[in-house]
Design an enzyme around this catalytic site. Structure first.
Site, PDB file in Angstrom:
ATOM      1  N   ASP A 120       0.825  -1.174  -0.056  1.00 55.57           N
ATOM      2  CA  ASP A 120       0.103  -0.019  -0.005  1.00 55.57           C
ATOM      3  C   ASP A 120       0.882   1.273   0.005  1.00 55.57           C
ATOM      4  OD1 ASP A 120      -2.044   1.924   0.438  1.00 55.57           O
ATOM      5  OD2 ASP A 120      -2.618   1.158   2.542  1.00 55.57           O
ATOM      6  N   ASP A 172      -3.728   2.310  -5.522  1.00 56.19           N
ATOM      7  CA  ASP A 172      -2.610   2.419  -4.689  1.00 56.19           C
ATOM      8  C   ASP A 172      -2.385   1.066  -3.702  1.00 56.19           C
ATOM      9  OD1 ASP A 172      -4.232   3.128  -2.687  1.00 56.19           O
ATOM     10  OD2 ASP A 172      -2.559   4.173  -1.572  1.00 56.19           O
ATOM     11  N   GLU A 173      -3.004   0.023  -4.021  1.00 58.78           N
ATOM     12  CA  GLU A 173      -2.799  -1.049  -3.375  1.00 58.78           C
ATOM     13  C   GLU A 173      -2.898  -2.361  -4.055  1.00 58.78           C
ATOM     14  OE1 GLU A 173      -5.532  -1.457   0.185  1.00 58.78           O
ATOM     15  OE2 GLU A 173      -6.268   0.292  -0.871  1.00 58.78           O
TER      16      GLU A 173
HETATM   17 MG   LIG Z   1      -2.565   3.995   0.447  1.00 56.55          MG
END
Ligand SMILES: [Mg+2]
Length: 397
Positions: free
Chosen positions: A9, A105-106
């Site tokens: 993340d 974003d993960e």
């Molecule tokens: Mg994040």
């Protein structure tokens, strides 16, 4: 065999990308979000300096302004984040091809088969963190565990720029002391409800009698809570690369005129599509209903929605609107299909309104998806859907 799942993340992703692009922003309370004039606008990402003022993502921009009046407020530069996301995916592929993005974003990586290539798990994680930092100048946090949920919580617990590995078999022990709000699907409303039962920690949640939970959250609501508290989660990582659209269609055994019989079949198709959508970490903005009539003419009815969604309820609500258009032609129906397009990674752009309702549905689908991961899609039926009278089922996502 128990797998090893790595959850990665990016730390304050949008804010970090903006800082990497403009170093003058470094060390400043930076808040990236939607249009400030729109009252529904929320914070998409806040730098750690802004978080010191109590600003966090999904908070209304208006409130963030009050808490942090001297903060720097920026609009999202969507295209840029997508480019960075794609470059990061290429780095992730140096660790394993078994990657599934969970949002912009993960990502979840099944590293079971590639740990030995790096020596050990931590070396593999350090390699990813270092490569991303050297190339993109942003930091990230990694959690590793036997399933996606525990790996994600491990990452959340060690942010920013952290690394935490939970050995197989230690999931429950790791979760026990944490607040119930750390579990996926337990938002502020659920947390309040649990606290009113005296349930503050995950350990307490694991031990609370089923009957008590049932009275508060209903039969299906407790499923995800129980699974989660015990550290049970999906370890299924199926594909890499995001599809452009997700669709599913069905041909009836014989042409049907009765829409009361057709509608449940369409709902079922939409459940399949929504399930795939969520497992890819995606949301849709455009929902299309395809209908082929008995004379083989095919029509498509579409609607683009304002807020991207991954929830069956939202998709079904749109399909119900489209039914009216499809019914205008009083012909028998040979084939129906559902298509979800205008896909984007889940941006965490939580809606301000109806948050309680959304939370409830998200929790339900979380449970449904876990059960399907374990027992197959047909293990769980949500709502009134109908099988039967179906010749073939085709998915071409
Ligand atoms: Mg994040």
């Amino acid at each position: 065999m128990t797998k090893r799942i790595l959850h990665i993340d990016m730390d304050a992703f949008f804010a970090s990308v903006e800082m990497a692009r403009n170093p003058l922003l470094k060390g400043k309370p930076l808040i990236v979000g939607g249009n400030e004039d729109d009252l529904r606008s929320v914070v998409a990402s806040a730098s750690y300096e802004a978080r010191k003022f109590g600003v966090h993502s999904a908070m209304p921009i208006v409130q963030a302004k009050r808490l942090c009046p001297n903060g720097i407020f920026m609009r999202c530069s969507q295209g840029i984040y997508n480019e960075v996301c794609h470059r990061i995916q290429i780095i992730l592929e140096t660790a394993t091809p078994v990657i599934q993005m969970a949002s912009i974003d993960e990502a979840n990586l099944d590293i079971t088969g590639s740990i030995h290539l790096f020596g050990d798990e931590e070396k593999l994680a350090r390699h990813l963190k270092k490569s991303i930092f050297e190339q993109e100048h942003i930091s990230c946090t990694i959690g590793v565990a036997s399933n996606k949920m525990v790996a994600k919580i491990a990452a959340n617990e060690s942010k920013p720029d952290g690394y935490l590995s939970i050995p197989n078999g230690h999931e429950r022990l790791f979760l026990a002391p944490l607040a119930v709000g750390k579990l996926p699907g337990v938002g502020p409303h659920t947390q309040d409800a649990l606290e009113s039962l005296g349930v503050l920690t995950i350990k307490q949640l694991a031990e609370v009698p089923e009957q008590i939970l049932k009275s508060k959250f209903g039969e299906q609501g407790i499923l995800s809570l129980q699974y989660a508290a015990l550290g049970v989660g999906s370890d299924e990582i199926t594909r890499r690369g995001a599809p452009k659209s997700i669709s599913r269609e069905t041909t009836f055994l014989e042409d049907i005129a009765d829409w009361l019989a057709i509608e449940p079949v369409i709902f079922r198709l939409s459940e399949h599509c929504a399930h795939t959508l969520r497992s890819e970490g995606l949301e849709t903005k455009r929902i299309t209903l395809k209908v082929r009539y008995s004379d083989f003419s095919t029509k498509s009815f579409s609607k683009t929605v304002d807020d991207p969604t991954a929830l069956d309820v939202d998709i079904i609500a749109v399909l119900k609107e489209l039914f009216f258009k499809a019914k205008v032609r009083r012909a028998r129906v040979r084939l129906v299909g559902v298509n979800l397009s205008k896909l984007s990674y889940n941006q965490h752009q939580l809606r301000l309104f109806n948050r309680e309702k959304t939370e409830k549905w998200e929790r339900l689908y979380e449970a449904v998806d876990i059960m399907r991961g374990k027992m197959g899609f047909d293990a769980v039926h949500v709502g009134k859907t109908l099988e039967g009278r179906v010749k073939k089922d085709r998915s071409d996502s």
